[in-house]
Design a protein around this motif. Structure first.
Motif, PDB file in Angstrom:
ATOM      1  N   GLU A   1       0.838  -1.207   0.000  1.00  0.00           N
ATOM      2  CA  GLU A   1       0.000   0.000   0.000  1.00  0.00           C
ATOM      3  C   GLU A   1       0.867   1.249   0.000  1.00  0.00           C
ATOM      4  N   ASN A   2       1.922   1.220   0.820  1.00  0.00           N
ATOM      5  CA  ASN A   2       2.817   2.374   0.897  1.00  0.00           C
ATOM      6  C   ASN A   2       3.423   2.700  -0.452  1.00  0.00           C
TER       7      ASN A   2
ATOM      8  N   VAL B   1      -8.056   4.252   6.812  1.00  0.00           N
ATOM      9  CA  VAL B   1      -7.005   5.036   6.176  1.00  0.00           C
ATOM     10  C   VAL B   1      -7.357   5.295   4.714  1.00  0.00           C
ATOM     11  N   SER B   2      -7.831   4.251   4.009  1.00  0.00           N
ATOM     12  CA  SER B   2      -8.109   4.505   2.594  1.00  0.00           C
ATOM     13  C   SER B   2      -9.333   5.399   2.429  1.00  0.00           C
TER      14      SER B   2
ATOM     15  N   GLN C   1      -8.098   8.842   2.793  1.00  0.00           N
ATOM     16  CA  GLN C   1      -7.383   9.274   1.598  1.00  0.00           C
ATOM     17  C   GLN C   1      -8.346   9.647   0.487  1.00  0.00           C
ATOM     18  N   LYS C   2      -9.433   8.863   0.371  1.00  0.00           N
ATOM     19  CA  LYS C   2     -10.410   9.130  -0.690  1.00  0.00           C
ATOM     20  C   LYS C   2     -11.036  10.505  -0.535  1.00  0.00           C
TER      21      LYS C   2
ATOM     22  N   ARG D   1      -9.558  12.935   0.541  1.00  0.00           N
ATOM     23  CA  ARG D   1      -8.439  13.861   0.357  1.00  0.00           C
ATOM     24  C   ARG D   1      -7.962  14.550   1.623  1.00  0.00           C
TER      25      ARG D   1
ATOM     26  N   LYS E   1      -1.875  13.320   3.685  1.00  0.00           N
ATOM     27  CA  LYS E   1      -1.221  12.087   4.102  1.00  0.00           C
ATOM     28  C   LYS E   1      -0.632  12.134   5.519  1.00  0.00           C
TER      29      LYS E   1
ATOM     30  N   VAL F   1      -3.345  11.530   7.928  1.00  0.00           N
ATOM     31  CA  VAL F   1      -3.861  10.163   7.847  1.00  0.00           C
ATOM     32  C   VAL F   1      -2.936   9.202   8.594  1.00  0.00           C
TER      33      VAL F   1
ATOM     34  N   LYS G   1       0.861   8.502  -4.342  1.00  0.00           N
ATOM     35  CA  LYS G   1      -0.397   8.038  -3.806  1.00  0.00           C
ATOM     36  C   LYS G   1      -0.220   6.659  -3.172  1.00  0.00           C
ATOM     37  N   ARG G   2      -0.885   6.421  -2.034  1.00  0.00           N
ATOM     38  CA  ARG G   2      -0.851   5.094  -1.430  1.00  0.00           C
ATOM     39  C   ARG G   2      -1.851   4.195  -2.127  1.00  0.00           C
TER      40      ARG G   2
ATOM     41  N   SER H   1      -4.347   0.580  -1.785  1.00  0.00           N
ATOM     42  CA  SER H   1      -5.166   0.059  -0.709  1.00  0.00           C
ATOM     43  C   SER H   1      -5.630  -1.342  -1.029  1.00  0.00           C
TER      44      SER H   1
END
Lengths: 494, 235
Positions: A86-87, B109-110, B113-114, B116, B119, B122, B198-199, B201
């Motif tokens: 994921e990172n 976490v995701s 992120q969605k 916005r 980071k 988060v 970007k991470r 998921s």
């Protein structure tokens, strides 16, 4: 030095020799996370460590650390294995495929979708390997991965490392416990005071004599060759319940018993009978545990994970109340509420047990409720544990072994009659293991009753007079540790 | 049948509950809100949080009505004041508890992120969540160690020597936390937490009808209380 692709290299040496530093140079934590003086160069594959950020190394070098409690980011196992992917921003389908492939290739499908906090130490370490594996690195670095593992978990970890090696990974392991790695390594590198002193091939390393190995401060490579320290201590321990019973009755004539009660420092024998204990839910963890112990005995408690070792320790120390049964010192039965303190537990992580700002105050605090120990007493305790030079130091600035000795000191200042040690030698090198065994023998000579919960066969052989084997919450065997019994006890370690 | 809500819907509901508490005109309206929160918890399968919410809220109401019997007593006034503060934050706490119990860290976490959220925020949030169970484990060990030293966490000790007891909890706790924080960061760094960009998921998030329904219910609740709440119905 150069480590070739596909090689498995052991870094060994005494505590503080620089093994861990070397592993941190390989995974890039030095110089990017831990800062300090740095000269020379490390090249991994085609990267220069000093100029490569750790995140760029993440899919080249995978790291597994010592403490399973502090290397997880997620609360569930699947999320943890996926974390690295994921990172690095991999697409969802790719991450899922990698998590599945990792679980399959490492044989840990049963551990997916579990609560990490409910896993055993060995399972946690497998998840740590898996989460590094998911990034598909070519190199794996292990920093004392077995410190918190029992014997079975060590063997499972070794099997996992073997799988890695067979798939062509390069493996670097910094470790004190050596016996579980003997099949695995290609080369051993001995580090002393930050320098590479010696280097052996596997065969040459395993051929070292015990004297040579001990002179280097290294732990045993073969458990099967260990023998109990032969000074006849084992003979003195009561071997049958009958003998034990006689030994118990002897000092409890009204007169003597009365004296023993008035002077709590007079050593008295310990009788545990019919002890059962459990937690709110589920079956009792201990059922009908009984044994007898005389002052000066050092009794090893062994058994698999979940056999009830730590529950027994907690019950003896009064941290957990028994459901049935009795614990008596001399002829005086002690309830759980009054046992805490008289029965002292020296925890695996002594950091929990130190509360004040200096070693000396630590000893004074321990007895503050009743009467403070005299200055002479504190001085003599410090002396006997070689802590005198450290008496003004802050406990948190001490090394692990020094913290442990301070915790033992508080127990003595507290007039504890029974001391229970939980894995006192986990993660210790040979020299420190010897120091611990010397302290244990000294306590035994002072008439304390000592229990050692341990997976360390080397330590058992050095100090224990008797072994209690727990299995499924019962005393499976209660046997003196001598040559005749050795092979029988060894079965639990092979 | 358990209702699985999208973490974004849960976060939205959490925000809506806060707005509701600020706008709520009286205790009757508040009870309606707490009832909705409790039912949502039940539907989400957070049974423990549901019972906790009901019992704690009922307890607070009982204490408050007892205090009302002694309007001139200063002690009862102080207790009432504290209780009112608790009552005001209770619905948020109840729902937050259920949210944590039913959501994986990765999902949360995701979701963040969605929508916005930056980071660094988060990651900090994720680590904080991860820290609670660890802190609980550490605290349990420290409590044992204190008992062995005869300074157990008992009412007697807390009253007779509060400073010693506090020191014995805080000193090892802080030291352990510092060690764990460092080791945790090192482990995260080797797994690329600092990677730019970007991470990814492992979970895919999708707002489905139940998510919209739950959100709509709480929007309606806020609107209801903003327009006057329960008195509006009767008057």
């Amino acid at each position: 030095m150069t480590i070739n692709k596909g090689e498995c290299v052991l870094l060994c040496g005494e505590s503080g020799c620089g093994k861990t530093t070397l592993t941190r140079l390989i995974n890039g934590l030095i110089p990017h996370f831990y800062e300090g003086n740095f000269s020379g160069s490390v090249r991994i594959a085609d990267f220069d460590i000093a100029e490569t950020k750790p995140e760029a190394l993440a899919h080249i070098v995978g790291s597994v650390f010592q403490n399973p409690r502090s290397q997880f980011f997620n609360l569930d196992t699947t999320g943890e294995i996926a974390f690295g992917c994921e990172n690095l921003g991999l697409p969802t389908s790719e991450i899922r495929a990698r998590v599945q492939a990792t679980a399959r290739e490492l044989g840990i499908e049963n551990l997916l979708d579990r609560d990490i906090f409910a896993l055993s130490g060995g399972e946690k370490q497998k998840i740590a390997v898996a989460s590094a594996y998911a990034l598909n690195p070519d190199i794996f670095v292990f920093d004392e991965p077995s410190s918190n593992l029992d014997h079975d978990a060590c063997l499972e970890l070794a099997a996992l490392m073997k799988t890695l090696k067979q798939s062509g990974k390069t493996i670097v392991i910094a470790e004190h416990r050596l016996y579980y790695l003997t099949e695995l390594i290609d080369r051993a590198i001995y580090i002393k005071d930050g320098k590479i002193e010696q280097e052996w091939t596997r065969d040459a390393f395993l051929a070292l004599s015990d004297e040579q190995r001990e002179a280097l401060g290294l732990r045993a490579t073969h458990l099967s060759e260990l023998k109990p320290a032969d000074d006849g201590r084992a003979m003195r321990a009561p071997t049958t319940p009958d003998e034990g019973g006689r030994a118990m009755r002897a000092p409890t004539t009204p007169d003597e018993g009365g004296r023993a009660m008035r002077a709590p420092t007079t050593p008295a024998a310990l009788t545990v009978s019919g002890l059962s204990a459990g937690y709110k839910r589920g079956k009792p963890v201990l059922t009908d545990v009984g044994f007898f112990a005389t002052p000066g005995e050092i009794i090893g408690i062994i058994g698999k994970n979940g056999a009830g070792k730590s529950t027994l320790a907690r019950v003896l120390c009064g941290l957990h109340k028994e459901m049935h049964g009795a614990v008596a010192l001399g002829d005086k039965q002690l309830k759980a509420t009054v046992r805490a303190g008289t029965f002292y537990l020296v925890m695996q992580e002594s950091g929990y047990q130190l509360f004040t700002d200096s070693v000396e105050n630590e000893l004074l605090l321990s007895a503050s409720r009743k009467e403070k120990p005299s200055a002479e007493k504190v001085a003599s305790i410090l002396q006997s544990l070689s802590l005198t030079a450290l008496s003004d130091r802050h406990p948190m600035s001490l090394s692990g072994g020094e913290k442990q000795r301070t915790a033992i000191g508080t127990a003595i200042a507290h007039n504890a009659a029974v001391l229970i040690f939980d894995e006192p030698t986990s993660g210790l090198d040979f020299g420190n293991m010897c120091r611990v065994s010397d302290v244990l023998k000294q306590l035994s000579a002072d008439g304390k009753i000592i229990f050692v919960i341990t997976h360390d066969f080397e330590l058992l052989n050095r100090v224990c007079t008797r072994i209690l084997i727990l299995d499924g919450g019962k005393v499976h065997d209660d046997t003196p540790l001598d040559i005749q019994n050795l092979s029988h006890i060894k079965e639990h370690f092979t | 049948m358990k209702l699985t809500l999208d973490p974004r819907a849960k976060l939205l509901v959490l925000v809506l509950i806060n707005i509701f508490i600020i706008t709520s005109p009286d205790i009757q309206t508040e009870i309606v809100g707490v009832a909705l929160v409790a039912l949502t918890l039940l539907a989400m399968g957070a049974i423990k949080s549901f019972f906790k919410a009901i019992l704690m809220y009922a307890g607070m109401l009982v204490v408050l009505s007892l205090c009302a019997l002694f309007p001139d007593n200063p002690i009862s006034a102080i207790i009432a004041m504290i209780m009112v503060c608790f009552r005001k934050i209770a619905p948020t706490l109840f729902f937050a508890g259920g949210l944590i119990a039913t959501t994986k860290v990765g999902e949360l976490v995701s979701a963040m992120q969605k929508v916005r959220i930056p980071k660094p925020i988060v990651i900090t949030f994720a680590v904080t969540l991860r820290f609670f169970p660890t802190a609980r484990e550490e605290f349990a060990s420290i409590k044992d160690a204190m008992r062995l030293r005869g300074i157990g966490l008992t009412a007697g000790n807390i009253l007779t020597r509060p400073l010693t007891v506090m020191e014995c909890v805080l000193v090892p706790m802080m030291m352990r936390c510092a060690t764990i924080a460092e080791e945790l960061s090192a482990a995260a760094v080797t797994r690329g937490i600092e990677a730019a960009g970007k991470r990814g998921s492992v979970t895919v998030l999708k707002m489905r009808p139940p998510d919209w329904i739950a959100s709509a219910l709480f929007v309606a609740l806020v609107a209801f209380s903003a327009m006057g709440g329960v008195p509006l119905l009767s008057g």
